[in-house]
Design a protein around this motif. Structure first.
Motif, mmCIF file in Angstrom:
data_model
loop_
_atom_site.group_PDB
_atom_site.id
_atom_site.type_symbol
_atom_site.label_atom_id
_atom_site.label_comp_id
_atom_site.label_asym_id
_atom_site.label_seq_id
_atom_site.Cartn_x
_atom_site.Cartn_y
_atom_site.Cartn_z
ATOM 1 N N ALA A 12 2.598 0.007 -8.823
ATOM 2 C CA ALA A 12 3.532 -0.096 -9.949
ATOM 3 C C ALA A 12 2.745 0.049 -11.241
ATOM 4 N N ASP A 13 3.400 0.552 -12.260
ATOM 5 C CA ASP A 13 2.729 0.710 -13.541
ATOM 6 C C ASP A 13 2.421 -0.646 -14.153
ATOM 7 N N LYS A 14 3.458 -1.486 -14.287
ATOM 8 C CA LYS A 14 3.245 -2.814 -14.858
ATOM 9 C C LYS A 14 4.404 -3.724 -14.484
ATOM 10 N N VAL A 15 4.176 -5.014 -14.665
ATOM 11 C CA VAL A 15 5.212 -6.025 -14.496
ATOM 12 C C VAL A 15 5.168 -6.921 -15.732
ATOM 13 N N GLU A 16 6.226 -7.689 -15.929
ATOM 14 C CA GLU A 16 6.336 -8.516 -17.129
ATOM 15 C C GLU A 16 5.556 -9.824 -17.030
#
Length: 147
Positions: A12-16
């Motif tokens: 995944a690119d990013k998570v919060e």
């Protein structure tokens, strides 16, 4: 063997948040019935109580909880994040590689955990995983340490 118990690899690119990272990393195991939702909640609760103890090496986290918290089958999963997520305010608590460990008891996971530890003990392997562009890139390295 390590590659036999990995129930999912994701990029995944990013998570919060680190909580989102754990939920996403655990989702393949949940979907396959290897863990229950309670197990995800227990991992998050443990980190909230105990701090970022799951950071076992630079860029590597291994969230886990007790078998009785909702493990149905011995399993692991891997989430590789292109942008690291912070498990605390400290720089050393950033992780790009989230390995979920779901053990059914205190023994059966030891061989796979030993193989994972051997793989992660070499810094170039961590770099290879962090820089991997595809799931196949990650799987090749995992397979190499699953003998």
């Amino acid at each position: 063997m390590l590659n036999e118990i990995i129930g999912g690899i994701q990029i995944a690119d990013k998570v919060e948040s680190w909580q989102d990272a754990i939920e996403l990393a655990a989702s393949p195991l949940l979907q396959k019935g290897m863990i229950k939702e309670d197990y995800i909640d227990a991992m998050i609760t443990n980190i909230n109580k105990l701090g970022p103890y799951v950071i076992i090496a630079p860029h590597v986290a291994i969230p886990h909880a007790r078998p009785e918290d909702g493990v149905n089958k011995l399993a692991m999963s891997l989430l590789k994040l292109n942008q690291p997520i912070a498990f605390s305010e400290e720089e050393r608590h950033q992780a790009s590689l989230i390995f979920i460990l779901a053990a059914t008891d205190n023994q059966t996971h030891l061989k796979a955990l030993s193989q994972l530890s051997t793989m992660l003990s070499e810094e170039e392997n961590i770099d290879t995983l962090i820089n991997g562009k595809t799931i196949e890139d990650l799987q090749i390295l995992i397979d190499k340490y699953s003998e």
